[in-house]
Scaffold this motif. Structure first.
Motif, PDB file in Angstrom:
ATOM      1  N   UNK A 272      16.599  22.065 -36.147  1.00  0.00           N
ATOM      2  CA  UNK A 272      17.560  21.755 -37.389  1.00  0.00           C
ATOM      3  C   UNK A 272      17.265  20.670 -38.268  1.00  0.00           C
ATOM      4  N   UNK A 273      16.644  19.480 -37.738  1.00  0.00           N
ATOM      5  CA  UNK A 273      16.331  18.322 -38.437  1.00  0.00           C
ATOM      6  C   UNK A 273      15.184  18.779 -39.328  1.00  0.00           C
ATOM      7  N   UNK A 274      14.315  19.496 -38.891  1.00  0.00           N
ATOM      8  CA  UNK A 274      13.104  20.088 -39.689  1.00  0.00           C
ATOM      9  C   UNK A 274      13.677  20.890 -40.827  1.00  0.00           C
ATOM     10  N   UNK A 286       6.299  20.550 -44.281  1.00  0.00           N
ATOM     11  CA  UNK A 286       6.707  19.435 -43.526  1.00  0.00           C
ATOM     12  C   UNK A 286       5.563  19.379 -42.177  1.00  0.00           C
ATOM     13  N   UNK A 287       4.975  18.216 -42.118  1.00  0.00           N
ATOM     14  CA  UNK A 287       3.983  18.292 -41.060  1.00  0.00           C
ATOM     15  C   UNK A 287       4.759  18.051 -39.736  1.00  0.00           C
ATOM     16  N   UNK A 298       8.512  25.201 -30.007  1.00  0.00           N
ATOM     17  CA  UNK A 298       9.717  24.726 -30.535  1.00  0.00           C
ATOM     18  C   UNK A 298       9.725  24.199 -32.354  1.00  0.00           C
ATOM     19  N   UNK A 299       8.925  23.439 -32.352  1.00  0.00           N
ATOM     20  CA  UNK A 299       8.948  23.148 -33.968  1.00  0.00           C
ATOM     21  C   UNK A 299       8.791  24.237 -34.863  1.00  0.00           C
ATOM     22  N   UNK A 300       7.998  25.288 -34.333  1.00  0.00           N
ATOM     23  CA  UNK A 300       7.385  26.092 -35.397  1.00  0.00           C
ATOM     24  C   UNK A 300       8.715  27.131 -35.545  1.00  0.00           C
ATOM     25  N   UNK A 301       9.677  26.953 -34.561  1.00  0.00           N
ATOM     26  CA  UNK A 301      11.030  27.857 -34.758  1.00  0.00           C
ATOM     27  C   UNK A 301      11.881  27.153 -35.795  1.00  0.00           C
ATOM     28  N   UNK A 302      11.454  26.046 -36.507  1.00  0.00           N
ATOM     29  CA  UNK A 302      12.318  25.646 -37.525  1.00  0.00           C
ATOM     30  C   UNK A 302      12.349  26.473 -38.837  1.00  0.00           C
TER      31      UNK A 302
END
Length: 343
Positions: A272-274, A286-287, A298-302
């Protein structure tokens, strides 16, 4: 994966890229960020490509150049599928000219980065920090030379002030030099200073933001809450005491808002933050960082979904902070800002 134009250039970049500050782990500072070795980096690159993340960001100052070297090995045989971004100006030795944005240092630094990365060109070269000792004309003429020689495709800045960026863009236009198309910035729900001046510059001048540390120096993972400090072994714990100042109670309020939105969306707090960042004006990329494959996935799911206007407004309100002068003065006259940008 969603692709976006990088500023006013014709280059399209993925909404997410992988940062390589976690590669190598040389020295106490970078060891706290991560110590991904060659085998681990190769795996992370493959996972990125599987998720459509084909841009990788590094710097000659990350682990004294080891991060670039590891990245170069990880992309071997995949060069035509990836975009490489790296940064120079950090000290690379003990000599009087082993840092900065002078012609002398830039030419040497770029050649060294090309060698470590084992590539013949850098897709996006960024000045890691402003060098107030070197005339912008000297820096930009050198960068223009590197572009004309084919060693660099696009140029950008990182951590610059608004006036220095505007001076640089003006010099490029005056002399016909290559122009900055990207500005790598610190921006997150926890620290929104980028919006006060630099976002307006980027919007006006066609310079896209590539955001570093989107999780607020490791504090927007959901692992830090009231009465629950960062645990040993987590990035937020291991780099405690570094990074920008923040108000602890405000952090908890932001995490509470993220938590509520997570319950509504089924997404994680980092996602959510990303995703909130990807909804902001001028943000091209966004890096994300990852110590392991689980964090990366997990981050790729942003990406691939959007927050509602109401959810964005709730996060905006929870993370709002009194701006510095002259932004607070400008806010008193909203009729003078019809751009729709914050600030």
């Amino acid at each position: 994966m969603e692709y976006r134009r990088l500023g006013a250039s014709g280059l399209r970049v993925p909404a997410l890229s992988l940062g390589t500050a976690t590669f190598g782990g040389a020295g106490d500072f970078f060891k706290a960020w991560g110590a991904t070795d060659s085998q681990g980096a190769s795996r992370l690159v493959d996972v990125c490509l599987d998720h459509g993340i084909n841009m990788f960001d590094s710097a000659d100052g990350y682990s004294a150049g080891l991060a670039e070297e590891i990245l170069g090995g990880a992309i071997k045989g995949k060069r035509e599928r990836v975009l490489i971004s790296t940064k120079v100006t950090a000290p690379t030795g003990e000599g009087a000219n082993d840092y900065g944005s002078s012609r002398y240092h830039l030419l040497r630094a770029v050649e060294a980065s090309l060698k470590r990365l084992n590539v013949d060109h850098i897709d996006l070269l960024q000045m890691h920090r402003p060098d107030y000792n070197t005339p912008v004309e000297e820096t930009l003429s050198t960068l223009d030379q590197l572009v004309r020689e084919g060693k660099v495709r696009y140029i950008g800045a990182s951590n610059f002030s608004g006036w220095h960026l505007m001076k640089s863009v003006g010099a490029s236009e005056r002399y016909g030099y290559a122009r900055y198309v990207a500005h790598q910035v610190y921006y997150s729900l926890l620290n929104r200073d980028y919006e006060w001046d630099l976002m307006h510059f980027g919007h006006d001048q066609g310079v896209g933001a590539t955001v570093w540390s989107p999780l607020g120096w490791g504090k927007l993972t959901g692992k830090i809450r009231r009465g629950q400090p960062a645990r040993p072994g987590t990035r937020a714990h291991d780099i405690a005491g570094t990074g920008p100042a923040f108000d602890e109670e405000r952090l908890f309020g932001i995490v509470d808002a993220l938590d509520a939105v997570a319950g509504e969306t089924g997404k994680t707090i980092p996602q959510i933050a990303i995703n909130w960042l990807l909804s902001r004006p001028t943000v091209a990329n966004v890096i994300i960082g990852a110590r392991n494959e689980e964090q990366l996935v997990e981050n790729a799911g942003a990406v691939g979904w959007t927050l509602t206007k109401e959810q964005i407004a709730r996060l905006d309100e929870a993370s709002d902070a009194p701006p510095a002068y002259p932004t607070w003065s400008q806010r008193e006259f909203p009729a003078l800002n019809e751009t729709g940008l914050p600030g």
